[in-house]
Scaffold this motif. Structure first.
Motif, PDB file in Angstrom:
ATOM      1  N   ARG A 102      -2.522   8.107   1.858  1.00 17.26           N
ATOM      2  CA  ARG A 102      -2.751   7.275   0.670  1.00 17.26           C
ATOM      3  C   ARG A 102      -4.077   7.624  -0.008  1.00 17.26           C
ATOM      4  NH1 ARG A 102      -4.895   2.317  -0.847  1.00 17.26           N
ATOM      5  NH2 ARG A 102      -3.559   1.124  -2.272  1.00 17.26           N
ATOM      6  N   ALA A 103      -5.062   8.048   0.774  1.00 15.97           N
ATOM      7  CA  ALA A 103      -6.380   8.396   0.224  1.00 15.97           C
ATOM      8  C   ALA A 103      -6.365   9.715  -0.533  1.00 15.97           C
ATOM      9  CB  ALA A 103      -7.415   8.444   1.344  1.00 15.97           C
ATOM     10  N   GLY A 104      -5.282  10.481  -0.407  1.00 16.30           N
ATOM     11  CA  GLY A 104      -5.159  11.699  -1.195  1.00 16.30           C
ATOM     12  C   GLY A 104      -5.189  12.992  -0.421  1.00 16.30           C
ATOM     13  N   ASP A 105      -5.665  12.961   0.836  1.00 18.15           N
ATOM     14  CA  ASP A 105      -5.700  14.172   1.654  1.00 18.15           C
ATOM     15  C   ASP A 105      -5.430  13.764   3.092  1.00 18.15           C
ATOM     16  OD1 ASP A 105      -6.125  16.485   3.035  1.00 18.15           O
ATOM     17  OD2 ASP A 105      -8.093  16.915   2.184  1.00 18.15           O
ATOM     18  N   VAL A 106      -4.201  14.038   3.564  1.00 19.14           N
ATOM     19  CA  VAL A 106      -3.805  13.598   4.893  1.00 19.14           C
ATOM     20  C   VAL A 106      -4.612  14.279   5.990  1.00 19.14           C
ATOM     21  CG1 VAL A 106      -1.994  15.322   5.311  1.00 19.14           C
ATOM     22  CG2 VAL A 106      -1.718  12.982   6.200  1.00 19.14           C
TER      23      VAL A 106
ATOM     24  N   ASP B 266       5.757   1.620  -5.394  1.00 15.68           N
ATOM     25  CA  ASP B 266       4.528   1.705  -4.602  1.00 15.68           C
ATOM     26  C   ASP B 266       4.478   2.977  -3.760  1.00 15.68           C
ATOM     27  OD1 ASP B 266       3.331  -0.931  -5.292  1.00 15.68           O
ATOM     28  OD2 ASP B 266       5.184  -1.666  -4.377  1.00 15.68           O
ATOM     29  N   ALA B 267       3.566   3.877  -4.137  1.00 15.28           N
ATOM     30  CA  ALA B 267       3.352   5.134  -3.420  1.00 15.28           C
ATOM     31  C   ALA B 267       2.174   4.978  -2.452  1.00 15.28           C
ATOM     32  CB  ALA B 267       3.084   6.254  -4.426  1.00 15.28           C
TER      33      ALA B 267
ATOM     34  N   SER C  51       4.698  -3.329   8.171  1.00 10.56           N
ATOM     35  CA  SER C  51       4.576  -4.138   6.949  1.00 10.56           C
ATOM     36  C   SER C  51       3.371  -5.064   7.025  1.00 10.56           C
ATOM     37  CB  SER C  51       5.856  -4.939   6.695  1.00 10.56           C
ATOM     38  OG  SER C  51       6.083  -5.897   7.710  1.00 10.56           O
ATOM     39  N   ALA C  52       3.011  -5.498   8.222  1.00  9.87           N
ATOM     40  CA  ALA C  52       1.828  -6.348   8.362  1.00  9.87           C
ATOM     41  C   ALA C  52       0.567  -5.616   7.940  1.00  9.87           C
ATOM     42  CB  ALA C  52       1.694  -6.831   9.803  1.00  9.87           C
ATOM     43  N   ASP C  53       0.595  -4.282   7.990  1.00 12.17           N
ATOM     44  CA  ASP C  53      -0.544  -3.468   7.561  1.00 12.17           C
ATOM     45  C   ASP C  53      -0.418  -3.012   6.110  1.00 12.17           C
ATOM     46  OD1 ASP C  53      -2.640  -3.125   9.566  1.00 12.17           O
ATOM     47  OD2 ASP C  53      -1.058  -2.302  10.826  1.00 12.17           O
ATOM     48  N   GLY C  54       0.565  -3.555   5.379  1.00 11.69           N
ATOM     49  CA  GLY C  54       0.610  -3.320   3.940  1.00 11.69           C
ATOM     50  C   GLY C  54       1.660  -2.353   3.440  1.00 11.69           C
ATOM     51  N   TYR C  55       2.516  -1.839   4.333  1.00  8.49           N
ATOM     52  CA  TYR C  55       3.514  -0.849   3.919  1.00  8.49           C
ATOM     53  C   TYR C  55       4.922  -1.445   4.006  1.00  8.49           C
ATOM     54  CZ  TYR C  55      -0.295   2.467   4.101  1.00  8.49           C
ATOM     55  OH  TYR C  55      -1.488   3.125   3.864  1.00  8.49           O
ATOM     56  N   ALA C  56       5.627  -1.455   2.879  1.00  5.89           N
ATOM     57  CA  ALA C  56       6.998  -1.952   2.863  1.00  5.89           C
ATOM     58  C   ALA C  56       7.898  -0.982   3.617  1.00  5.89           C
ATOM     59  CB  ALA C  56       7.483  -2.107   1.427  1.00  5.89           C
ATOM     60  N   VAL C  57       8.862  -1.520   4.367  1.00 11.14           N
ATOM     61  CA  VAL C  57       9.766  -0.693   5.174  1.00 11.14           C
ATOM     62  C   VAL C  57      11.205  -1.119   4.915  1.00 11.14           C
ATOM     63  CG1 VAL C  57      10.413   0.065   7.495  1.00 11.14           C
ATOM     64  CG2 VAL C  57       8.012  -0.470   6.990  1.00 11.14           C
TER      65      VAL C  57
ATOM     66  N   ARG D 134       0.810  -1.217   0.000  1.00 11.46           N
ATOM     67  CA  ARG D 134       0.000   0.000   0.000  1.00 11.46           C
ATOM     68  C   ARG D 134       0.846   1.270   0.000  1.00 11.46           C
ATOM     69  NH1 ARG D 134      -5.160  -0.914   1.047  1.00 11.46           N
ATOM     70  NH2 ARG D 134      -5.587   1.092   2.041  1.00 11.46           N
ATOM     71  N   GLY D 135       2.148   1.132   0.147  1.00 13.15           N
ATOM     72  CA  GLY D 135       3.045   2.271   0.178  1.00 13.15           C
ATOM     73  C   GLY D 135       4.422   1.826   0.630  1.00 13.15           C
ATOM     74  N   THR D 136       5.379   2.742   0.624  1.00 14.78           N
ATOM     75  CA  THR D 136       6.770   2.396   0.919  1.00 14.78           C
ATOM     76  C   THR D 136       7.380   3.400   1.883  1.00 14.78           C
ATOM     77  OG1 THR D 136       6.922   1.596  -1.363  1.00 14.78           O
ATOM     78  CG2 THR D 136       8.968   1.771  -0.129  1.00 14.78           C
ATOM     79  N   LEU D 137       8.037   2.889   2.924  1.00 14.93           N
ATOM     80  CA  LEU D 137       8.716   3.717   3.899  1.00 14.93           C
ATOM     81  C   LEU D 137      10.208   3.409   3.879  1.00 14.93           C
ATOM     82  CD1 LEU D 137       5.705   3.642   4.896  1.00 14.93           C
ATOM     83  CD2 LEU D 137       6.601   3.842   7.226  1.00 14.93           C
TER      84      LEU D 137
END
Length: 230
Positions: free
Chosen positions: A208-212, A64-65, A40-46, A16-19
């Motif tokens: 990720r939804a477009g507006d933090v 992945d943004a 990462s368990a919640d979908g974000y690569a670290v 879902r995104g990359t850190l």
């Protein structure tokens, strides 16, 4: 100096995104195993790095943004400095921002979490590129940062007092601050690490939804409470 991550934590399915995380003083990748596994368990690569240059280069190559720079302790200073140099990420997360780079924390000042204290004790003396002393950018440079920044800071941090740290960051135009109540310096790995990780994921989902600034979930007031307020 290697541009490869010291460790990578990959989501079990869809990314879902990359850190890209920049470690602080006297920190090896092992310090962020728990954080990386949870995020990462919640979908974000670290990916975990010793320098902001390596982190930025790796992040720019990821598909992945959103792509988010993360830094703790002096790693936070390095991340903010990188942001003042141009468009290297979609957003940033900084934890335990250092207001006095000459003030070296003890383990007891870093965390009250017994598990994290054990990790720190095991990895002391390990080589870390994050040991370079880095200072925060000047207020005018911070004011030029063009992406959202989430700051996580301990409310009882004895190394970088909360009021001083938030004041130092106040020039950042798009800044959100989370205080760990009674928390110490290692905000990502202190006793409240589960709540911090959950709060970061909520922020990432808004990003990720477009507006933090737009909530994805919010507390609804039950009808009985509305009636009582009337």
């Amino acid at each position: 100096m290697s541009s490869e991550p010291a460790a990578v934590f990959t989501p079990p399915s869809r990314v879902r995104g990359t850190l890209a995380l920049v470690a602080g003083r006297d920190e090896s990748a092992a310090v962020y195993r728990r954080f990386g596994s949870r995020i990462s368990a919640d979908g974000y690569a670290v990916g975990v790095f010793g320098t902001a240059d390596a982190a930025s280069g790796w992040l720019a190559a990821q598909d992945d943004a959103p792509r988010v720079l993360v830094g703790s302790d002096t790693g936070a200073s390095a991340v903010l400095t990188a942001l003042t140099h141009g468009d290297v990420a979609d957003a940033a997360i900084v934890a335990g921002v250092v207001v006095d780079a000459e003030r070296t924390p003890t383990d007891a000042e870093r965390t009250a979490c017994p598990v994290h204290l054990g990790v720190l004790a095991e990895q002391h003396g390990a080589h870390s590129e994050g040991d370079v002393v880095a200072s925060l950018p000047a207020p005018a440079d911070l004011a030029a940062i063009a992406v959202p920044v989430l700051a996580v800071h301990g409310g009882a941090d004895p190394v970088s007092p909360f009021a001083q740290a938030t004041e130092a960051l106040s020039s950042i135009p798009d800044l959100e601050v989370i205080e760990t109540v009674g928390g110490l310096h290692d905000a990502l790995n202190d006793a409240s690490h589960r709540s911090v990780a959950a709060s970061i994921v909520l922020w990432l989902e808004r990003l990720r939804a477009g507006d933090v600034h737009e909530p994805v979930i919010r507390r609804a007031v039950p009808a009985r409470e509305q009636g009582a307020a009337a």
